[in-house]
Scaffold this active site. Structure first.
Site, PDB file in Angstrom:
ATOM      1  N   GLY A 208       0.822  -1.252  -0.201  1.00  0.00           N
ATOM      2  CA  GLY A 208       0.077   0.172  -0.463  1.00  0.00           C
ATOM      3  C   GLY A 208       0.682   1.218  -0.168  1.00  0.00           C
ATOM      4  O   GLY A 208       2.036   1.122  -0.207  1.00  0.00           O
ATOM      5  N   ASN A 209       0.437   2.367   0.103  1.00  0.00           N
ATOM      6  CA  ASN A 209       0.681   3.416   0.707  1.00  0.00           C
ATOM      7  C   ASN A 209       0.404   4.336   1.594  1.00  0.00           C
ATOM      8  O   ASN A 209      -0.434   4.535   1.588  1.00  0.00           O
ATOM      9  CB  ASN A 209       1.083   4.419  -1.033  1.00  0.00           C
ATOM     10  CG  ASN A 209      -0.712   5.117  -1.265  1.00  0.00           C
ATOM     11  OD1 ASN A 209      -0.811   5.804  -0.975  1.00  0.00           O
ATOM     12  ND2 ASN A 209      -0.833   4.128  -2.679  1.00  0.00           N
ATOM     13  N   HIS A 210       1.210   5.463   1.643  1.00  0.00           N
ATOM     14  CA  HIS A 210       0.471   6.759   2.157  1.00  0.00           C
ATOM     15  C   HIS A 210      -0.741   7.395   2.566  1.00  0.00           C
ATOM     16  O   HIS A 210      -0.468   8.065   3.760  1.00  0.00           O
ATOM     17  CB  HIS A 210       1.326   7.293   3.378  1.00  0.00           C
ATOM     18  CG  HIS A 210       2.728   6.571   4.173  1.00  0.00           C
ATOM     19  ND1 HIS A 210       1.998   5.903   5.245  1.00  0.00           N
ATOM     20  CD2 HIS A 210       4.420   6.157   3.631  1.00  0.00           C
ATOM     21  CE1 HIS A 210       3.513   4.852   5.002  1.00  0.00           C
ATOM     22  NE2 HIS A 210       4.786   5.557   5.057  1.00  0.00           N
ATOM     23  N   SER A 211      -1.306   7.816   1.630  1.00  0.00           N
ATOM     24  CA  SER A 211      -2.268   8.417   1.429  1.00  0.00           C
ATOM     25  C   SER A 211      -3.172   8.148   1.932  1.00  0.00           C
ATOM     26  O   SER A 211      -3.781   7.467   2.325  1.00  0.00           O
ATOM     27  CB  SER A 211      -2.693   7.786  -0.087  1.00  0.00           C
ATOM     28  OG  SER A 211      -3.719   8.579   0.067  1.00  0.00           O
ATOM     29  N   ALA A 276      -3.781   7.276  -5.261  1.00  0.00           N
ATOM     30  CA  ALA A 276      -2.491   6.642  -5.179  1.00  0.00           C
ATOM     31  C   ALA A 276      -2.454   5.632  -5.621  1.00  0.00           C
ATOM     32  O   ALA A 276      -2.511   4.504  -4.325  1.00  0.00           O
ATOM     33  CB  ALA A 276      -1.748   7.540  -3.982  1.00  0.00           C
TER      34      ALA A 276
END
Ligand code: CTP
Length: 401
Positions: A208-211, A276
């Site tokens: 995943g990512n930090h969005s 994102a």
């Protein structure tokens, strides 16, 4: 331009209440009808007589009249207004609004109001920065209420910091802007994406990512409050949103997001891809939890569909497509490449070099680049304000919608 507009002002107990007579004067001079409801404590900061004189209306404080027992109807007042402006909002009243506590005429009127509500907090900086206050503000925003952010400045305590109620002339301008833009997106259908995507590794792990989704949710709120029919396709985030104009579709992976977007895109006048999206997903996610039996683990990744590029290929004339670009270097060049290659009308450039910009926080600093070569550098500001300016840019003639 405010002629005949019905504006209800709710005042709670804060020293900033002394500024409200100025707001009432400005509104009355523009032709608005103004009614005022106050908490009992707020009467220690500004007199009801001053306010009733300026508004030319009786000011309501108690739920009923102690002399003749008549009832002051919060429902009638809540339904009367075209716009309810709660200013100043103390930490106490803010908490009551967020929790649905209706223990005075002001908070009962708030609960009964059918019109858009703006709220302008005023409190000491430590109260404003308390996690409870932050959570309450987020809750109110998620209900569709509009925050008029407090400013940094000298506070009644003698301390200096964030918590100073916005000045009456700025609040007045916010009200005028609201009526100016009230339905400028009416009849438009808008697709907005937000948040990260999660690409499964196994049933319990993902890439995943930090969005946080805050930027996309702010755009969705702004678009819906200006009359658009919004479809918000959101990756996994902890945010909530409730507005009758927003249809929320929750997805997990890039593939799920692509499916939803491609389906709804042809019906949409405007599409804003703030999500994102993961560029790669695991080729074959494990159906069972991967055990740590080996010393190393290699995951085979495969490129996801570039949703925005797909939409760019599908775009018909008269439709408007907006992308985001998160860059760490050669920012403008990379953003212009994406604008051209993905057949966009506008791209919103975030640079991770700018403090306060990008993922997670409540602020953002962006540059808008349009396909006709216009660049607008926006200052560091709240994501709600960035959202206003993105929508304004889409609607402005400069960007050829
Ligand atoms: N985007 C998309 N689908 C993807 C990847 C990105 O729709 N699989 C969209 C994003 O929502 C954003 C824009 O494309 O609006 C740009 O995303 P960004 O991550 O900045 O760029 P990429 O095109 O992924 O390129 P790179 O990661 O190489 O910079």
């Amino acid at each position: 331009m405010l002629k005949g507009k019905k504006i209800l002002i709710g005042i709670s107990g804060s020293i900033a209440a002394y500024k409200i007579p100025m707001l009432v004067r400005l509104l009355k001079k523009e032709g608005a009808e103004v009614k005022i409801v106050m908490t009992p404590v707020s009467c220690d900061f500004v007199t009801p007589l001053t306010l009733s004189t300026l508004s030319q209306q009786p000011v309501l404080i108690e739920p009923y009249n102690k002399v003749d027992g008549s009832w002051n109807s919060h429902v009638d007042w809540g339904r009367w207004a075209d716009l309810f402006i709660m200013a100043p909002v103390s930490a106490n009243t803010l908490a009551k609004m967020a929790a649905g506590i209706a223990d005075n005429l002001l908070t009962t009127t708030y609960l009964a109001a059918k019109c858009p509500v703006f709220f302008a907090p005023a409190m000491d900086l430590d109260m404003f920065n308390h996690p409870t206050t932050k959570r309450n503000i987020d809750t109110l925003i998620s209900f569709g209420n509009r925050l008029i952010e407090p400013q940094v400045g000298e506070l009644a305590s003698g301390l200096c910091g964030e918590g100073r109620m916005e000045e009456p002339d700025v609040i007045f301008q916010v009200i005028k802007d609201f009526f100016l833009k009230i339905n400028d997106l009416s009849g438009k259908k808008i697709l907005i994406t937000a948040g990260p995507t999660y690409e499964a590794i196994d049933p319990v792990r993902y890439i995943g990512n930090h969005s946080s989704g805050k930027m996309g949710y702010a755009i969705a709120t702004e678009a819906a409050s200006r009359g658009a029919e919004v479809v918000l396709v959101s990756g996994p985030v902890s945010l909530t949103i409730s507005h009758p104009g927003i249809k929320l579709i929750r997805v997990n992976s890039a593939a799920e997001m692509a499916k939803e977007c491609i389906q709804v895109f042809p019906e949409c006048d405007i599409t804003i891809m703030a999500a994102a999206v993961a560029d790669y997903s695991v080729e074959v996610p494990s159906p069972v939890k991967i055990k740590k039996s080996e010393n190393s683990l290699t995951l085979e990744l495969t490129k996801t569909k570039d949703i925005l590029s797909e939409l760019g290929k599908m775009k018909k004339s008269g439709r408007f497509l907006v992308g985001f670009a998160l860059e760490t270097n050669n920012e403008n060049y990379n953003a212009v490449q994406k604008l051209t290659n993905k057949n966009l009308d506008l791209i919103v450039l975030n640079s991770l070099k700018d403090e306060g910009a990008g993922f997670g926080g409540d602020t953002n600093k962006v540059t808008l680049l349009s396909k006709n070569g216009k660049n607008i550098d926006l200052p560091l500001q709240s994501k709600a304000k960035v959202a206003v300016q993105i929508i304004d840019a889409i609607l402005s003639k400069d960007t050829t919608l």
